[in-house]
Design a protein around this motif. Sequence first.
Motif, PDB file in Angstrom:
ATOM      1  N   LYS A   9       0.846  -1.190   0.000  1.00 39.13           N
ATOM      2  CA  LYS A   9       0.000   0.000   0.000  1.00 39.13           C
ATOM      3  C   LYS A   9       0.881   1.239   0.000  1.00 39.13           C
ATOM      4  O   LYS A   9       1.678   1.423   0.913  1.00 39.13           O
ATOM      5  N   THR A  40      -2.812   0.207  -4.013  1.00 44.60           N
ATOM      6  CA  THR A  40      -2.192  -1.056  -3.593  1.00 44.60           C
ATOM      7  C   THR A  40      -1.666  -1.780  -4.820  1.00 44.60           C
ATOM      8  O   THR A  40      -2.375  -1.914  -5.822  1.00 44.60           O
ATOM      9  N   ILE A  80      -7.397  -6.476  -3.680  1.00 42.73           N
ATOM     10  CA  ILE A  80      -7.119  -5.166  -4.285  1.00 42.73           C
ATOM     11  C   ILE A  80      -8.330  -4.680  -5.089  1.00 42.73           C
ATOM     12  O   ILE A  80      -8.723  -3.510  -5.004  1.00 42.73           O
ATOM     13  N   SER A 121      -5.750  -4.416   1.663  1.00 46.24           N
ATOM     14  CA  SER A 121      -5.515  -3.503   0.539  1.00 46.24           C
ATOM     15  C   SER A 121      -6.177  -2.166   0.838  1.00 46.24           C
ATOM     16  O   SER A 121      -7.052  -2.063   1.706  1.00 46.24           O
TER      17      SER A 121
END
Length: 305
Positions: A79, A96, A119, A287
């Motif tokens: 991240k 991310t 993600i 994420s």
Amino acid sequence: MMESYIESGKIASKIRGEASKMIKDGTLVIDLVEYVESEILKSGAEIAFPCNVSINEIAAHYTSPANDKTKFKAGDMVKLDLGAMVDGYIADTAITVIADGNIDENYTQDEINLHEEIIEASAAGLEAAIATARAGIEVSKIGAAVHEAISEYKLNPIFNLTGHSLEQNNLHAGISIPNYDNHDNFILEEGQAIAIEPFATNGEGWVNDSPGHYIFSYLANKPFRMKNTQRVLKYIQNNHRYVPFSGRWITDEFGERRGNIALKQLAGAMAIYPYAPLREKKGYFVSQKEHTVVIEKEGCTVTTI
């Protein structure tokens, strides 16, 4: 005001795109952090907060200390959270990325597929939030949209992390933007700037503090007998009064030993606030995706596209 939000957003977006290409196997985290922060300054903007680079189960609030030896491994869920500031008006944005390289050495294909799904979930949460945001909407409705979008992936948002309102020279200006329906009936108004940042996880959806403190913010002037601590506090007051700062910036200025001693004393006296890295409660992956938006009558303008 709007022009400054747009300009800081363009800067942050450009640097986010360039920096994300550095996330690959063997790259030092500190090299990415220092690249982002130097590029913000080169652009003519100010750094709104230390560049956060949080890996896998760490959700937020990690930035490199001096001489950080942490490296990315291929397949890591990274991240990247950064902020630029023009005339005090802030762009806060995050992405991310799966670290590039020979992923098979560290993760199975099923694990990578899971990373990609997590993600996608935070990105879907952000899209749903942006589609919901407008003047007159309750912030809980934005949280409900985030939660619904992430739940479609059979994943959870992070319930105890939120987005936030932005004001000039103020990163967290008092309004929280939840990632679920928390029944907050605060109504957004036209012209308000907010950072929306859904986090998604395959865990239960809660984070706890982890050891270490690498990011700080100024709280209050306090008396200290040690001259070095007084000097460090004065430096913080003059240079980092309004937005968070990195402990690394202090140790770069005063040396590691003196800088760290001063930071510990200042935090202990509540002259500064120390932020701990935030880790998913049971070590599951997290994420994040984030944009800054300015609220309009019929929607919002995204400044960090």
